[in-house]
Design an enzyme around this catalytic site. Structure first.
Site, PDB file in Angstrom:
ATOM      1  N   LEU A 361      22.091  18.573  66.428  1.00 32.10           N
ATOM      2  CA  LEU A 361      23.122  17.539  66.429  1.00 32.10           C
ATOM      3  C   LEU A 361      22.867  16.621  65.240  1.00 32.10           C
ATOM      4  O   LEU A 361      21.719  16.449  64.809  1.00 32.10           O
ATOM      5  CB  LEU A 361      23.079  16.716  67.729  1.00 32.10           C
ATOM      6  CG  LEU A 361      23.421  17.433  69.037  1.00 32.10           C
ATOM      7  CD1 LEU A 361      23.229  16.475  70.205  1.00 32.10           C
ATOM      8  CD2 LEU A 361      24.840  17.969  69.020  1.00 32.10           C
ATOM      9  N   ASP A 362      23.935  16.018  64.702  1.00 35.90           N
ATOM     10  CA  ASP A 362      23.764  15.017  63.650  1.00 35.90           C
ATOM     11  C   ASP A 362      22.852  13.907  64.154  1.00 35.90           C
ATOM     12  O   ASP A 362      22.776  13.626  65.358  1.00 35.90           O
ATOM     13  CB  ASP A 362      25.110  14.399  63.263  1.00 35.90           C
ATOM     14  CG  ASP A 362      26.018  15.383  62.544  1.00 35.90           C
ATOM     15  OD1 ASP A 362      25.502  16.406  62.059  1.00 35.90           O
ATOM     16  OD2 ASP A 362      27.226  15.108  62.478  1.00 35.90           O
ATOM     17  N   MET A 363      22.197  13.240  63.226  1.00 34.21           N
ATOM     18  CA  MET A 363      21.290  12.148  63.586  1.00 34.21           C
ATOM     19  C   MET A 363      21.983  11.094  64.443  1.00 34.21           C
ATOM     20  O   MET A 363      21.425  10.599  65.423  1.00 34.21           O
ATOM     21  CB  MET A 363      20.735  11.516  62.314  1.00 34.21           C
ATOM     22  CG  MET A 363      19.773  10.365  62.557  1.00 34.21           C
ATOM     23  SD  MET A 363      19.127   9.727  60.998  1.00 34.21           S
ATOM     24  CE  MET A 363      18.026   8.438  61.592  1.00 34.21           C
ATOM     25  N   SER A 364      23.229  10.773  64.097  1.00 32.48           N
ATOM     26  CA  SER A 364      23.938   9.696  64.792  1.00 32.48           C
ATOM     27  C   SER A 364      24.545  10.137  66.121  1.00 32.48           C
ATOM     28  O   SER A 364      24.954   9.301  66.923  1.00 32.48           O
ATOM     29  CB  SER A 364      25.043   9.147  63.888  1.00 32.48           C
ATOM     30  OG  SER A 364      24.504   8.663  62.690  1.00 32.48           O
ATOM     31  N   THR A 365      24.629  11.446  66.354  1.00 36.05           N
ATOM     32  CA  THR A 365      25.244  11.973  67.578  1.00 36.05           C
ATOM     33  C   THR A 365      24.202  12.073  68.681  1.00 36.05           C
ATOM     34  O   THR A 365      23.080  12.528  68.450  1.00 36.05           O
ATOM     35  CB  THR A 365      25.851  13.363  67.327  1.00 36.05           C
ATOM     36  OG1 THR A 365      26.769  13.285  66.235  1.00 36.05           O
ATOM     37  CG2 THR A 365      26.558  13.887  68.553  1.00 36.05           C
TER      38      THR A 365
END
Length: 518
Positions: A361-365
């Protein structure tokens, strides 16, 4: 600014706050406007300068090349060559067919002669006569065969000569075109290098460095088009020329977004990584610059203490684990940041084999990530991702109200994506070279200026949901907190909240759900 007293033995320095403004590229077709910082190098300033002279030389080469390429004689010569080649193929094919027919005819004649000689062989005189007759006949057959071969070779040589003559006439023009193209490329590279050398970037230490040595240290090795004409280098260059000390800088987008990217009028964006980051690496030397937040472990306060984000183990057995990744935590170690889901899982399962994480997952997700404890388990789960048999659902909050009056509550977004190499890690819509990216969506609620939505990604491209939400050909509403395609908030409101798969060993269908924390 510095004000000098009349007394040379002392100086008084007065510090004032001010601001500079600049823009990237051109504004209303102009590279310079009153009130804005000047460009680093104005190639149009000197009409007889090297760039204008060099550009005129290139234009002359282009003109000559176009003249030759569009010359009617070139077309005629090519047509004559093609005609000669076609006639050669047809003539040689006919000759081979004739040669083959003659060979078959001689074979039948030989068989007939053998039968005749066999019937005539009754006494010694007949045998002797027949033998001589057959030898004479065989000699005649050989001569006919040799004649056919000589005739074919002569025909082949004749057509080869004709084709070569036509090819020579074609090459006279093509070689000249190729020479002009090669000459243009060499002159263009030389001119471009001269141009790059004119871009002399300062820093607070008054050190100068041009584009070529700056980009020689990067993977590109050469400056991309437009390097040095962006807003950030202009601002710093003017500040250093005037002796100003930069305190803060911000860039925002003004106007309509490009069709392939996501830019929103009035929103702030970082300097591009492909063009500006290498230049700013030189220009910011000697300045007090804040640490890159992407290179730091995000901290959250708990009773006055600062703690890194913690991974929540939702499920675990002998073969796999399911974890809930918090927002602002990497899935795998980054270039400058090691703390991640992977490193935490490696500590928890030191005897595991294989890559551990089956997907990212993306860092922010935030949300669900599958962990495989061995290679075999990893391969079995990964195959389900490849076969697209795993079901996934994301929940997001959009920064705007979806118009349910004119638009469907359910739908699909099909926009192919590719890396934006100049603005990593941004992605862009690319119908020519992008990879297929398909997302289904379902609107859950629209209220208070925001939209709650479920996304069902059918493919797994980088930033797929974020770009499909923000792009004007998608939903045209960015996700709340998307600091890449929208604007920053407390967090990116995107959460991987549901996943369904077949257990890699028991082959039971298992599913996991975790509510969105927003």
């Amino acid at each position: 600014t510095t004000d000098d007293d009349d007394d040379s033995s002392s100086q008084t320095t007065t510090t004032k706050l001010g601001y500079l403004k600049a823009y990237s590229g051109t504004l209303q077709g102009c590279t310079s406007q009153d009130g804005f910082c000047p460009i680093i190098y104005d190639r149009t300033h000197d009409a007889q300068g090297f760039f204008n002279v060099g550009e005129e030389e290139l234009n002359q080469i282009n003109y000559k090349t176009n003249q030759l390429q569009n010359n009617p004689e070139r077309k005629k010569r090519k047509e004559r060559l093609i005609d000669a080649q076609q006639r050669s193929r047809e003539a040689l094919a006919y000759a081979r067919k004739k040669q083959k027919a003659n060979k078959e005819k001689r074979r039948l004649q030989r068989e007939e002669m053998k039968r005749k000689c066999s019937n005539d062989n009754n006494d010694d005189d007949d045998i002797s006569s027949s033998s001589k007759q057959y030898k004479d006949f065989e000699e005649q057959m050989k001569q006919e065969s040799a004649f056919d071969q000589r005739e074919f070779k002569a025909l082949k040589a004749q057509h080869k000569k004709e084709v070569q003559e036509k090819q020579k006439l074609v090459n006279e023009i093509e070689d000249e075109i190729e020479y002009l193209k090669k000459s243009r490329k060499e002159k263009s590279n030389k001119l471009q290098n001269q141009l790059f050398d004119q871009y002399q970037f300062l820093n607070t230490k008054k050190e100068k460095e041009s584009l070529l040595p700056i980009f020689d240290k990067t993977p590109l090795r050469r400056p991309p088009s437009g390097a040095g004409d962006c807003v950030a280098p202009k601002l710093f260059q003017h500040a250093f020329r005037k002796g100003y000390v930069p305190i803060a800088m911000a860039e925002f987008w003004w106007g309509k977004s490009p069709s392939t990217e996501v830019r929103r009028h009035g929103l702030y964006y970082p300097a591009c990584r492909g063009k500006c980051e290498p230049i700013l690496g030189h220009m910011l030397k000697g300045l007090a610059v804040e640490e890159n937040p992407l290179d730091q472990i995000p901290q959250k306060k708990d009773d006055g203490r600062c703690l890194p984000p913690v991974v929540d183990i939702m499920y675990e057995d002998e073969y796999m684990a399911v974890v809930n990744k918090p927002s602002d935590m990497l899935s795998v170690p980054g270039r400058n940041l090691d703390y991640s889901v992977y490193t935490e899982m490696k500590k928890r399962y030191p005897n595991s084999t294989g890559p551990l994480l089956v997907h990212r997952l993306d860092m922010s997700t935030s949300g669900i990530i599958l962990v495989a404890k061995d290679n075999d388990t990893h391969g079995k789960i990964q195959k389900q991702f490849i076969d697209r048999s795993i079901k996934k659902r994301y929940t997001a909050l959009l920064e705007g109200e979806y118009d349910l009056q004119t638009k469907k509550k359910h739908g699909d977004i099909n926009l192919p994506l590719s890396m934006d190499y100049i603005n990593r890690p941004m992605q862009r819509v690319n119908f020519d070279e992008g990879k297929p990216a398909l997302t289904s969506y379902e609107i859950l609620e629209v209220s208070n200026g925001r939209t709650r939505i479920h996304f069902y990604p059918k493919t797994g491209r980088t930033h797929q949901l974020r770009l499909h939400a923000a792009h004007e050909m998608g939903l045209n509403i960015p996700i709340v907190g998307d600091d890449i395609y929208g604007q920053r908030d407390e967090r990116l409101c995107l959460h991987a909240g549901f996943i369904e798969l077949m257990h890699p060993v028991t082959e039971e269908v298992i599913s996991f759900t975790v509510d969105a924390p927003f």
